[in-house]
Scaffold this active site. Structure first.
Site, PDB file in Angstrom:
ATOM      1  N   GLU A 106       0.862  -1.167   0.000  1.00 15.08           N
ATOM      2  CA  GLU A 106       0.000   0.000   0.000  1.00 15.08           C
ATOM      3  C   GLU A 106       0.898   1.217   0.000  1.00 15.08           C
ATOM      4  O   GLU A 106       1.907   1.237   0.687  1.00 15.08           O
ATOM      5  CB  GLU A 106      -0.910   0.018   1.223  1.00 15.08           C
ATOM      6  CG  GLU A 106      -1.968  -1.048   1.163  1.00 15.08           C
ATOM      7  CD  GLU A 106      -2.198  -1.702   2.517  1.00 15.08           C
ATOM      8  OE1 GLU A 106      -1.490  -1.379   3.482  1.00 15.08           O
ATOM      9  OE2 GLU A 106      -3.073  -2.571   2.586  1.00 15.08           O
ATOM     10  N   TYR A 118       7.549   2.086  -7.432  1.00 11.96           N
ATOM     11  CA  TYR A 118       6.859   0.804  -7.527  1.00 11.96           C
ATOM     12  C   TYR A 118       6.444   0.499  -8.959  1.00 11.96           C
ATOM     13  O   TYR A 118       6.607  -0.626  -9.424  1.00 11.96           O
ATOM     14  CB  TYR A 118       5.655   0.767  -6.595  1.00 11.96           C
ATOM     15  CG  TYR A 118       6.053   0.783  -5.144  1.00 11.96           C
ATOM     16  CD1 TYR A 118       7.020  -0.084  -4.651  1.00 11.96           C
ATOM     17  CD2 TYR A 118       5.472   1.680  -4.259  1.00 11.96           C
ATOM     18  CE1 TYR A 118       7.393  -0.068  -3.328  1.00 11.96           C
ATOM     19  CE2 TYR A 118       5.838   1.688  -2.930  1.00 11.96           C
ATOM     20  CZ  TYR A 118       6.802   0.813  -2.465  1.00 11.96           C
ATOM     21  OH  TYR A 118       7.170   0.835  -1.155  1.00 11.96           O
TER      22      TYR A 118
END
Length: 180
Positions: A106, A118
């Site tokens: 998250e 990411y």
């Protein structure tokens, strides 16, 4: 850059970095101590001249098909140097070694630098959790990545950065440096 497994002796240094990187939603000392002691995860520290300048953790139960990046944080003076990316890759390798085939995380919706890291490392957005990060009322972007690709496929991609809770651009690394 020297990475090694974090120990209880690193807790003070980790908590200093935790509070600096995540001022509004830092984990408690007890929660971090439990993370370091858990057999279901692995935490790494990054040292420079004998001083902890970064840390990261993964929860990867041996034999489970999925794992979760718990956090990555760096001292501001080493952000943008590739250390966050190196920690992320080491945590991906650890999860893969424990048998995980998928990685989840998250990241704060207000942290484009972290999201960029990411994305550059093969994660994709799969969902959102409204107002997940408190007290800031910031959404969490849930991301996923397959771990079934060969490890050599984890070579550097474009640019980017990571970290889940990071409150502002000043607190966010610039080339893959923080995540939770």
């Amino acid at each position: 850059m020297t990475q090694r497994t974090a120990t209880r002796d690193d807790l003070d240094a980790i908590m200093d970095l935790e509070r600096a990187a995540f001022p509004t939603d830092a984990w408690s000392r007890a929660a971090m101590a439990a993370e370091l002691a858990s057999p279901h995860g692995r935490y790494l520290v990054d040292e420079e001249d004998g001083r902890v300048v970064g840390y990261g953790g993964v929860r990867a139960v041996r034999g489970a098909s999925d794992a979760d990046i718990q956090t990555i944080a760096l001292d501001p003076h080493v952000r943008g140097t590739g250390r966050g990316r190196a920690l992320l890759r080491a945590l991906l390798a650890e999860a893969r070694e424990r048998g995980a085939r998928e990685m989840f995380l998250e990241v704060r919706a207000d942290n484009p630098v972290a999201s960029g890291l990411y994305l550059s490392e093969g994660f994709v957005e799969i969902a959102r959790r409204p107002r997940y990060y408190q007290p800031d009322d910031v959404d969490a972007i849930i991301m996923q990545r397959s771990l079934t690709a060969r490890p050599q496929d984890d070579e550097p991609a474009a640019a980017g950065t990571a970290r889940e809770p990071a409150a502002s651009p000043e607190n966010v690394p610039t080339a893959g440096e923080e995540s939770r």
